[in-house]
Design an enzyme around this catalytic site. Structure first.
Site, mmCIF file in Angstrom:
data_model
loop_
_atom_site.group_PDB
_atom_site.id
_atom_site.type_symbol
_atom_site.label_atom_id
_atom_site.label_comp_id
_atom_site.label_asym_id
_atom_site.label_seq_id
_atom_site.Cartn_x
_atom_site.Cartn_y
_atom_site.Cartn_z
ATOM 1 N N HIS A 1 0.847 -1.203 0.000
ATOM 2 C CA HIS A 1 0.000 0.000 0.000
ATOM 3 C C HIS A 1 0.875 1.243 0.000
ATOM 4 O O HIS A 1 2.090 1.146 0.132
ATOM 5 C CB HIS A 1 -0.999 -0.016 1.165
ATOM 6 C CG HIS A 1 -0.387 0.095 2.530
ATOM 7 N ND1 HIS A 1 0.441 -0.865 3.055
ATOM 8 C CD2 HIS A 1 -0.475 1.055 3.473
ATOM 9 C CE1 HIS A 1 0.809 -0.502 4.272
ATOM 10 N NE2 HIS A 1 0.282 0.668 4.562
ATOM 11 N N HIS B 1 1.444 3.941 1.924
ATOM 12 C CA HIS B 1 1.996 4.717 3.047
ATOM 13 C C HIS B 1 3.526 4.824 2.966
ATOM 14 O O HIS B 1 4.212 3.863 2.605
ATOM 15 C CB HIS B 1 1.572 4.095 4.383
ATOM 16 C CG HIS B 1 0.151 4.404 4.740
ATOM 17 N ND1 HIS B 1 -0.582 3.650 5.624
ATOM 18 C CD2 HIS B 1 -0.674 5.399 4.329
ATOM 19 C CE1 HIS B 1 -1.799 4.164 5.734
ATOM 20 N NE2 HIS B 1 -1.881 5.216 4.956
ATOM 21 N N ASP C 1 5.922 4.893 5.105
ATOM 22 C CA ASP C 1 6.808 3.988 5.856
ATOM 23 C C ASP C 1 6.901 2.611 5.186
ATOM 24 O O ASP C 1 7.602 1.721 5.676
ATOM 25 C CB ASP C 1 6.373 3.869 7.330
ATOM 26 C CG ASP C 1 5.001 3.255 7.510
ATOM 27 O OD1 ASP C 1 4.083 3.593 6.725
ATOM 28 O OD2 ASP C 1 4.821 2.441 8.434
ATOM 29 N N HIS C 2 6.203 2.434 4.041
ATOM 30 C CA HIS C 2 6.296 1.202 3.249
ATOM 31 C C HIS C 2 6.899 1.453 1.871
ATOM 32 O O HIS C 2 7.248 0.503 1.173
ATOM 33 C CB HIS C 2 4.907 0.564 3.087
ATOM 34 C CG HIS C 2 4.293 0.152 4.390
ATOM 35 N ND1 HIS C 2 4.127 -1.159 4.752
ATOM 36 C CD2 HIS C 2 3.856 0.890 5.432
ATOM 37 C CE1 HIS C 2 3.591 -1.208 5.965
ATOM 38 N NE2 HIS C 2 3.421 0.028 6.399
ATOM 39 N N ASP D 1 -0.204 -3.785 6.272
ATOM 40 C CA ASP D 1 -0.853 -3.278 7.487
ATOM 41 C C ASP D 1 -2.321 -3.682 7.556
ATOM 42 O O ASP D 1 -3.141 -2.968 8.141
ATOM 43 C CB ASP D 1 -0.758 -1.738 7.539
ATOM 44 C CG ASP D 1 0.653 -1.254 7.807
ATOM 45 O OD1 ASP D 1 1.533 -2.084 8.068
ATOM 46 O OD2 ASP D 1 0.853 -0.027 7.755
HETATM 47 ZN ZN LIG Z 1 0.034 1.706 6.500
#
Ligand SMILES: [Zn+2]
Length: 252
Positions: free
Chosen positions: A51, A53, A55-56, A126
């Site tokens: 996804h 975000h 932090d990914h 997540d």
């Molecule tokens: Zn996330």
């Protein structure tokens, strides 16, 4: 045989590093530096994203520039070379992978099921956590409940590679939602022992989640009662119970 190990990043992220022979892939590289260290001079063939975000995805650009690698993931993410959507199949290390759309945490969230001979691996970002699930940033409780139901239907032995080390905090909530469940108590002891030695509590398995994850156990009477008491209402459907549990966890 594929070797799969976590690269810790930031406070509690895990970037999963998959390796077989001379081929290397990583899942959700929020940061490039720890990935480059983990590769130790070897080349990265590809990146798998669950996804959008940061932090990914924060390490994607730098890794792509350094290794000229493939980027498989949702079409919404900049830099993706192979857009993936529900039902897509592709091959990794010569093994069959299937894409499941799992909206809820974000609307673009996907999970990837990798079937390695007799072993099933799930990369769920997540969406599903050990004893928990992701927050609903973009999707509805109904969407997330449906997404989790799809993951819960995978074989019990499926190995579950979540993207964060949230297990102990999630188990504290699981124990509040279901105080009489001995599997939660047992899992908490094991997770505490692992963390005390700085070992990851992951991967989990679908079977373990079915026994200890309140968000997969909305059909059990004790959870229904606790969720209803917290909501101050009678909850009828599994989605209502799920929504109440998720709201409760948000402030737990
Ligand atoms: Zn996330």
């Amino acid at each position: 045989m594929i070797t799969i190990r976590p690269i810790p990043a930031f406070n509690d992220n895990y970037i999963w590093h998959l390796h077989q022979d001379r081929e290397h892939w990583v899942v959700d590289p929020g940061d490039a530096a720890p990935v480059i260290r983990s590769l130790d001079g070897q080349k990265l063939q590809g990146i798998l994203l669950t996804h959008h975000h940061l932090d990914h995805t924060g390490g994607v650009q730098a890794l792509k520039e350094k290794y000229d690698c493939e980027v498989f993931g949702p079409a919404s993410i900049q830099g993706v070379t192979r857009p993936l959507q529900d039902g897509d199949r592709f091959s990794l290390f010569g093994y069959d992978c299937e894409v499941l759309a799992v909206p809820g945490h974000t609307l673009d969230h996907i999970a990837v099921v990798l079937n390695e001979d007799g072993t099933t691996h799930l990369f769920c970002g997540d969406t599903l956590f050990a004893a928990g699930c992701g927050r609903l940033f973009e999707g509805t409780p109904q969407q997330m409940h449906h997404s989790l139901s799809r993951l819960a239907a995978l074989p019990e032995a499926t190995k579950v590679y979540c993207a964060h080390e949230y297990t102990l905090a999630n188990l504290a909530f699981a124990a509040a939602a279901e105080p009489e469940n001995p599997d939660i108590q047992e899992r908490t002891a094991a997770a505490r022992a692992a963390r005390a030695q700085n070992r990851p509590t992951l991967p989990s398995t679908i079977g373990t989640e079915l026994r200890t994850n309140p968000f997969l156990r909305t059909g059990f009477p004790e959870i229904r009662a606790k969720a209803a008491a917290h909501a101050g209402d009678t909850l009828k459907t599994p989605v209502e119970i799920f929504a109440s549990l998720r709201r409760w966890k948000d402030t737990f």
